[in-house]
Scaffold this motif. Structure first.
Motif, PDB file in Angstrom:
ATOM      1  N   VAL A 228       0.875  -1.172   0.000  1.00  0.00           N
ATOM      2  CA  VAL A 228       0.000   0.000   0.000  1.00  0.00           C
ATOM      3  C   VAL A 228       0.910   1.220   0.000  1.00  0.00           C
ATOM      4  O   VAL A 228       1.744   1.378   0.908  1.00  0.00           O
ATOM      5  CB  VAL A 228      -0.918   0.035   1.233  1.00  0.00           C
ATOM      6  CG1 VAL A 228      -1.785   1.295   1.218  1.00  0.00           C
ATOM      7  CG2 VAL A 228      -1.791  -1.210   1.294  1.00  0.00           C
ATOM      8  N   VAL A 229       0.770   2.082  -1.024  1.00  0.00           N
ATOM      9  CA  VAL A 229       1.617   3.267  -1.117  1.00  0.00           C
ATOM     10  C   VAL A 229       0.754   4.474  -1.447  1.00  0.00           C
ATOM     11  O   VAL A 229      -0.329   4.343  -2.045  1.00  0.00           O
ATOM     12  CB  VAL A 229       2.716   3.104  -2.193  1.00  0.00           C
ATOM     13  CG1 VAL A 229       3.653   1.952  -1.847  1.00  0.00           C
ATOM     14  CG2 VAL A 229       2.118   2.910  -3.576  1.00  0.00           C
ATOM     15  N   PRO A 230       1.179   5.684  -1.073  1.00  0.00           N
ATOM     16  CA  PRO A 230       0.443   6.877  -1.476  1.00  0.00           C
ATOM     17  C   PRO A 230       0.292   6.922  -2.996  1.00  0.00           C
ATOM     18  O   PRO A 230       1.196   6.517  -3.737  1.00  0.00           O
ATOM     19  CB  PRO A 230       1.316   8.020  -0.964  1.00  0.00           C
ATOM     20  CG  PRO A 230       2.080   7.427   0.182  1.00  0.00           C
ATOM     21  CD  PRO A 230       2.352   6.002  -0.226  1.00  0.00           C
ATOM     22  N   SER A 231      -0.842   7.409  -3.466  1.00  0.00           N
ATOM     23  CA  SER A 231      -1.113   7.401  -4.906  1.00  0.00           C
ATOM     24  C   SER A 231      -0.060   8.170  -5.694  1.00  0.00           C
ATOM     25  O   SER A 231       0.196   7.856  -6.861  1.00  0.00           O
ATOM     26  CB  SER A 231      -2.498   7.975  -5.191  1.00  0.00           C
ATOM     27  OG  SER A 231      -2.585   9.324  -4.746  1.00  0.00           O
ATOM     28  N   ALA A 232       0.573   9.166  -5.078  1.00  0.00           N
ATOM     29  CA  ALA A 232       1.579   9.960  -5.782  1.00  0.00           C
ATOM     30  C   ALA A 232       2.757   9.110  -6.242  1.00  0.00           C
ATOM     31  O   ALA A 232       3.475   9.487  -7.184  1.00  0.00           O
ATOM     32  CB  ALA A 232       2.078  11.086  -4.881  1.00  0.00           C
ATOM     33  N   ALA A 233       2.981   7.969  -5.604  1.00  0.00           N
ATOM     34  CA  ALA A 233       4.111   7.122  -5.970  1.00  0.00           C
ATOM     35  C   ALA A 233       3.930   6.473  -7.331  1.00  0.00           C
ATOM     36  O   ALA A 233       4.916   6.094  -7.979  1.00  0.00           O
ATOM     37  CB  ALA A 233       4.311   6.034  -4.905  1.00  0.00           C
ATOM     38  N   VAL A 234       2.671   6.341  -7.788  1.00  0.00           N
ATOM     39  CA  VAL A 234       2.437   5.603  -9.030  1.00  0.00           C
ATOM     40  C   VAL A 234       1.482   6.301  -9.998  1.00  0.00           C
ATOM     41  O   VAL A 234       1.556   6.079 -11.207  1.00  0.00           O
ATOM     42  CB  VAL A 234       1.889   4.185  -8.734  1.00  0.00           C
ATOM     43  CG1 VAL A 234       2.939   3.309  -8.079  1.00  0.00           C
ATOM     44  CG2 VAL A 234       0.659   4.243  -7.860  1.00  0.00           C
ATOM     45  N   VAL A 235       0.564   7.118  -9.496  1.00  0.00           N
ATOM     46  CA  VAL A 235      -0.392   7.806 -10.383  1.00  0.00           C
ATOM     47  C   VAL A 235      -0.493   9.262  -9.930  1.00  0.00           C
ATOM     48  O   VAL A 235       0.508   9.910  -9.725  1.00  0.00           O
ATOM     49  CB  VAL A 235      -1.766   7.106 -10.393  1.00  0.00           C
ATOM     50  CG1 VAL A 235      -1.724   5.829 -11.225  1.00  0.00           C
ATOM     51  CG2 VAL A 235      -2.251   6.790  -8.987  1.00  0.00           C
ATOM     52  N   SER A 236      -1.698   9.789  -9.804  1.00  0.00           N
ATOM     53  CA  SER A 236      -1.874  11.180  -9.384  1.00  0.00           C
ATOM     54  C   SER A 236      -1.785  11.293  -7.859  1.00  0.00           C
ATOM     55  O   SER A 236      -2.171  10.379  -7.135  1.00  0.00           O
ATOM     56  CB  SER A 236      -3.237  11.695  -9.847  1.00  0.00           C
ATOM     57  OG  SER A 236      -3.376  11.567 -11.244  1.00  0.00           O
ATOM     58  N   PRO A 237      -1.304  12.438  -7.350  1.00  0.00           N
ATOM     59  CA  PRO A 237      -1.225  12.612  -5.892  1.00  0.00           C
ATOM     60  C   PRO A 237      -2.601  12.768  -5.253  1.00  0.00           C
ATOM     61  O   PRO A 237      -3.599  13.048  -5.922  1.00  0.00           O
ATOM     62  CB  PRO A 237      -0.397  13.893  -5.734  1.00  0.00           C
ATOM     63  CG  PRO A 237      -0.551  14.613  -7.030  1.00  0.00           C
ATOM     64  CD  PRO A 237      -0.717  13.565  -8.078  1.00  0.00           C
ATOM     65  N   SER A 238      -2.639  12.589  -3.944  1.00  0.00           N
ATOM     66  CA  SER A 238      -3.900  12.661  -3.206  1.00  0.00           C
ATOM     67  C   SER A 238      -4.657  13.945  -3.471  1.00  0.00           C
ATOM     68  O   SER A 238      -5.888  13.948  -3.609  1.00  0.00           O
ATOM     69  CB  SER A 238      -3.633  12.550  -1.700  1.00  0.00           C
ATOM     70  OG  SER A 238      -3.319  11.241  -1.326  1.00  0.00           O
ATOM     71  N   GLU A 239      -3.936  15.075  -3.546  1.00  0.00           N
ATOM     72  CA  GLU A 239      -4.604  16.359  -3.705  1.00  0.00           C
ATOM     73  C   GLU A 239      -5.439  16.403  -4.981  1.00  0.00           C
ATOM     74  O   GLU A 239      -6.532  16.989  -5.016  1.00  0.00           O
ATOM     75  CB  GLU A 239      -3.574  17.490  -3.736  1.00  0.00           C
ATOM     76  CG  GLU A 239      -2.827  17.704  -2.434  1.00  0.00           C
ATOM     77  CD  GLU A 239      -1.755  16.661  -2.166  1.00  0.00           C
ATOM     78  OE1 GLU A 239      -1.407  15.908  -3.113  1.00  0.00           O
ATOM     79  OE2 GLU A 239      -1.286  16.583  -1.015  1.00  0.00           O
TER      80      GLU A 239
END
Length: 314
Positions: free
Chosen positions: A135-146
């Motif tokens: 489980v990784v923050p979305s920014a690591a692979v696609v769009s960032p959380s913001e």
């Protein structure tokens, strides 16, 4: 090996999208728009009310990568690499080889989408084998959380939210060229949904490729060997049956995929961390939500129900 008892229900929580006949929680989940179907397997919104100090301990076991956006609730996921905490944010969940413990405190809201096997490969995205059981923050692979959090009007309906998520991914797919996943992966995905008791050699013959090519493509696009994918699919179908979110007419067929009771108990305990009996008698609301969405997708993909049609467990 049939389900003999009604699965346990957590009465402390109140799912806002309703419940099955057995009282199991439901999410709002549906198939993607037709133009997104080659890459996106399913979309969902879950809203659950719970006391502010109540911690629900459960798990997730998914056969695809997910983008999950948490809008409310204090979440803790426990992948093998260590706990991940969040209240609001977007995360990339890789596919699971086993049940992953997860808990949430208070009322929670979650939405997201399941990516079909091979979508990341086709779109030049993350190598799914690098994110299995992670489980990784979305920014690591696609769009960032913001970016994700800005998509959703707090006053919008679940359908409004899913349409916004689809629009975002429609733009993303267009920008990345719109290449569909490898047909070998798509064909193997259908086999895993239809009959996971199929052998790897039989699957290769049905698809029209040699076994070595099938193993290479599946390992790349599913993140694990074909035999593991089929074993997992068999267990997820059985788990859905035990939780009452599968077509009861398939129950005997799902049970007969195991040689005998001891085979079922051994495999189920290995993958879910508990026996089938414990799985029935222990409330599993978060996992049941995920299993129900997968079974709805499965029945639609196999043309056993139409999108939007009432499901057998409702």
């Amino acid at each position: 090996m049939q389900r003999k008892n009604t699965p346990a229900v957590d009465r402390t929580i109140a799912p806002q999208q309703g419940s099955t006949r057995d009282g199991q929680p439901l999410s709002y989940n549906r198939a993607p728009a037709g133009d997104l179907a080659p890459w996106i397997a399913r979309l969902y919104v879950t809203k659950v009310s719970a006391p502010a100090d109540y911690t629900l301990s459960c798990g997730l076991f998914s056969d695809t990568a997910f983008i999950r956006i948490q809008l409310a609730g204090d979440w803790v996921a426990m992948p093998p690499a260590g706990e991940v905490r969040a209240t609001r944010g977007a995360f990339y969940f890789g596919p699971n080889t086993r049940r992953m413990p997860i808990s949430v405190t208070g009322s929670f809201v979650s939405l997201g989408l399941a990516l079909r096997p091979g979508a990341g490969t086709a779109l030049g995205g993350p190598r799914v084998q690098d994110y299995v059981d992670r489980v990784v923050p979305s920014a690591a692979v696609v769009s960032p959380s913001e970016v994700y959090l800005a998509l959703f009007d707090p006053e919008g309906s679940p359908e409004d939210w899913l349409q916004s998520l689809e629009a975002h991914w429609r733009r993303k797919i267009h920008l990345r060229g719109g290449t569909p996943p490898d047909p070998v992966s798509s064909a193997f995905e259908e086999i895993a949904l239809r009959d996971p008791s199929t052998s790897v050699s039989e699957a290769a013959d049905a698809i029209g490729v040699d076994r070595r090519k099938l193993e290479r493509v599946v390992s790349r696009d599913f993140g694990m060997a074909p035999k593991q994918v089929l074993r997992r699919a068999r267990a997820l179908d059985m788990a859905s049956h035990l939780r009452g979110v599968a077509d009861s007419a398939e129950g005997e067929e799902m049970a007969l995929r195991y040689y005998d009771e001891s085979h079922l108990i051994h495999e189920f305990t290995d993958l879910f961390g508990m026996s089938p009996r414990q799985f029935v008698t222990t409330p599993q609301p978060i996992l049941t939500l995920a299993l129900e969405s997968r079974q709805a997708r499965r029945l639609e993909a196999l043309k056993r129900i139409e999108p939007g049609q009432s499901r057998p467990w409702e």
